[in-house]
Write a protein that holds these residues in place. Structure first.
Motif, PDB file in Angstrom:
ATOM      1  N   LEU A  76       0.733  -1.071   0.153  1.00 19.71           N
ATOM      2  CA  LEU A  76      -0.012  -0.067   0.106  1.00 19.71           C
ATOM      3  C   LEU A  76       0.770   1.259   0.099  1.00 19.71           C
ATOM      4  O   LEU A  76       0.492   2.318  -0.668  1.00 19.71           O
ATOM      5  CB  LEU A  76      -0.866  -0.144   1.026  1.00 19.71           C
ATOM      6  CG  LEU A  76      -2.160  -1.057   1.276  1.00 19.71           C
ATOM      7  CD1 LEU A  76      -2.692  -1.222   2.548  1.00 19.71           C
ATOM      8  CD2 LEU A  76      -2.974  -0.935  -0.147  1.00 19.71           C
ATOM      9  N   LEU A  77       1.986   1.363   0.609  1.00 19.91           N
ATOM     10  CA  LEU A  77       2.799   2.551   0.738  1.00 19.91           C
ATOM     11  C   LEU A  77       3.686   2.509  -0.615  1.00 19.91           C
ATOM     12  O   LEU A  77       4.412   3.614  -0.717  1.00 19.91           O
ATOM     13  CB  LEU A  77       3.792   2.395   1.988  1.00 19.91           C
ATOM     14  CG  LEU A  77       2.950   2.264   3.460  1.00 19.91           C
ATOM     15  CD1 LEU A  77       3.978   2.270   4.443  1.00 19.91           C
ATOM     16  CD2 LEU A  77       2.255   3.611   3.379  1.00 19.91           C
ATOM     17  N   GLY A  97      -7.918   5.819   2.486  1.00 21.43           N
ATOM     18  CA  GLY A  97      -6.910   4.750   2.210  1.00 21.43           C
ATOM     19  C   GLY A  97      -6.330   4.439   3.591  1.00 21.43           C
ATOM     20  O   GLY A  97      -6.010   2.952   3.802  1.00 21.43           O
ATOM     21  N   LEU A  98      -5.651   5.284   4.178  1.00 14.22           N
ATOM     22  CA  LEU A  98      -4.999   4.983   5.678  1.00 14.22           C
ATOM     23  C   LEU A  98      -6.066   4.271   6.377  1.00 14.22           C
ATOM     24  O   LEU A  98      -5.628   3.402   7.280  1.00 14.22           O
ATOM     25  CB  LEU A  98      -4.803   6.379   6.364  1.00 14.22           C
ATOM     26  CG  LEU A  98      -3.466   7.005   5.813  1.00 14.22           C
ATOM     27  CD1 LEU A  98      -3.289   8.211   6.611  1.00 14.22           C
ATOM     28  CD2 LEU A  98      -2.320   6.175   5.849  1.00 14.22           C
ATOM     29  N   THR A 137       0.738   8.963  -7.668  1.00 15.87           N
ATOM     30  CA  THR A 137      -0.305   8.344  -6.824  1.00 15.87           C
ATOM     31  C   THR A 137      -0.599   9.275  -5.483  1.00 15.87           C
ATOM     32  O   THR A 137       0.128  10.093  -5.172  1.00 15.87           O
ATOM     33  CB  THR A 137       0.133   6.955  -6.151  1.00 15.87           C
ATOM     34  OG1 THR A 137       1.290   7.254  -5.360  1.00 15.87           O
ATOM     35  CG2 THR A 137       0.363   6.049  -7.219  1.00 15.87           C
ATOM     36  N   LEU A 188      -2.284   9.120  -1.389  1.00 21.87           N
ATOM     37  CA  LEU A 188      -2.828   8.281  -0.423  1.00 21.87           C
ATOM     38  C   LEU A 188      -3.492   9.202   0.631  1.00 21.87           C
ATOM     39  O   LEU A 188      -3.213  10.006   1.000  1.00 21.87           O
ATOM     40  CB  LEU A 188      -1.593   7.602   0.529  1.00 21.87           C
ATOM     41  CG  LEU A 188      -2.140   6.429   1.734  1.00 21.87           C
ATOM     42  CD1 LEU A 188      -2.851   5.443   1.041  1.00 21.87           C
ATOM     43  CD2 LEU A 188      -1.166   5.990   2.434  1.00 21.87           C
ATOM     44  N   THR A 229       3.181   5.745  -2.257  1.00 18.40           N
ATOM     45  CA  THR A 229       3.411   6.881  -1.841  1.00 18.40           C
ATOM     46  C   THR A 229       4.932   7.110  -2.588  1.00 18.40           C
ATOM     47  O   THR A 229       5.213   8.391  -2.524  1.00 18.40           O
ATOM     48  CB  THR A 229       3.602   7.016  -0.307  1.00 18.40           C
ATOM     49  OG1 THR A 229       4.462   5.865   0.143  1.00 18.40           O
ATOM     50  CG2 THR A 229       2.274   6.756   0.319  1.00 18.40           C
TER      51      THR A 229
END
Length: 193
Positions: free
Chosen positions: A9-10, A29-30, A23, A25, A13
């Motif tokens: 997921l990161l 999303g967090l 992208t 976040l 970033t």
């Protein structure tokens, strides 16, 4: 497992540095990362091995062995982006249960010795954990465990077996030793997760 989920997921970033690829976040999303990752983190930390503890107090030698933590619950948690670093997870109001075997021996005559088990309830735990996200020299994304802090608010110990009423005389020394050991193990397990 949690580290891998957060890594994927990161990854987004760090991709902003690639030409033509951008992208973002979001707070939603967090929140999804928190919902997926928190149960995994709770499971990882529930299985933390805690080293045996021994010491001397008031002319007695004591030992706590086969210490096992279980039932970790983190009711309040949050994930936030730390600019230039990565993501920080904060949790508060956490609680857990610890079970151990105990033994003591007095250092003076009549050399009383006894053993049994104990149950420890830990509550009001707060923890903060940072995951650093970056890129290596070739621009590939990297992830690493960052800073960690754990603070145990309160602890109650219930001894069973033998002359446990006598062992309660040393409960404050044991509680202080357990707090430090558990705090350190929680951070070590979080870094492995």
């Amino acid at each position: 497992m949690l580290g891998q989920a957060i890594f994927v997921l990161l990854l987004f970033t760090t991709c902003n540095a690639l030409p033509g690829f951008r992208t973002e976040l979001t707070a939603n999303g967090l929140e999804e990362i928190r919902k997926v990752g928190l149960p995994i983190l709770e499971q990882q930390l529930s299985d933390v091995p805690i080293p045996d503890i021994s010491g001397d107090a008031d002319s007695a030698h004591y030992e706590l062995t086969q210490i096992h933590a279980s039932g970790l619950s983190i009711p309040t948690s949050s994930l936030t982006i730390v600019p230039g670093t990565g993501i920080q997870m904060a949790g508060s109001g956490a609680s857990m249960h610890v079970h151990a075997n105990w033994h003591y021996r007095m250092d003076w005559w009549p050399y009383v010795s006894d053993s049994g088990t104990c149950d420890v309830s830990i509550s009001s735990v707060s923890l903060t954990f940072t995951v650093s996200v970056g890129a290596d020299a070739k621009g590939h994304p990297t992830i690493a465990a960052g800073a960690c802090a754990a603070n145990i608010g309160s602890m109650s110990i219930d001894f069973h077996g033998g002359a446990s009423w006598l062992y309660n005389l040393f409960s404050s020394e044991i509680a202080n030793s357990l707090k430090g050991s558990i705090s350190g193990q929680v951070c070590a397990a979080g870094k492995q997760a």
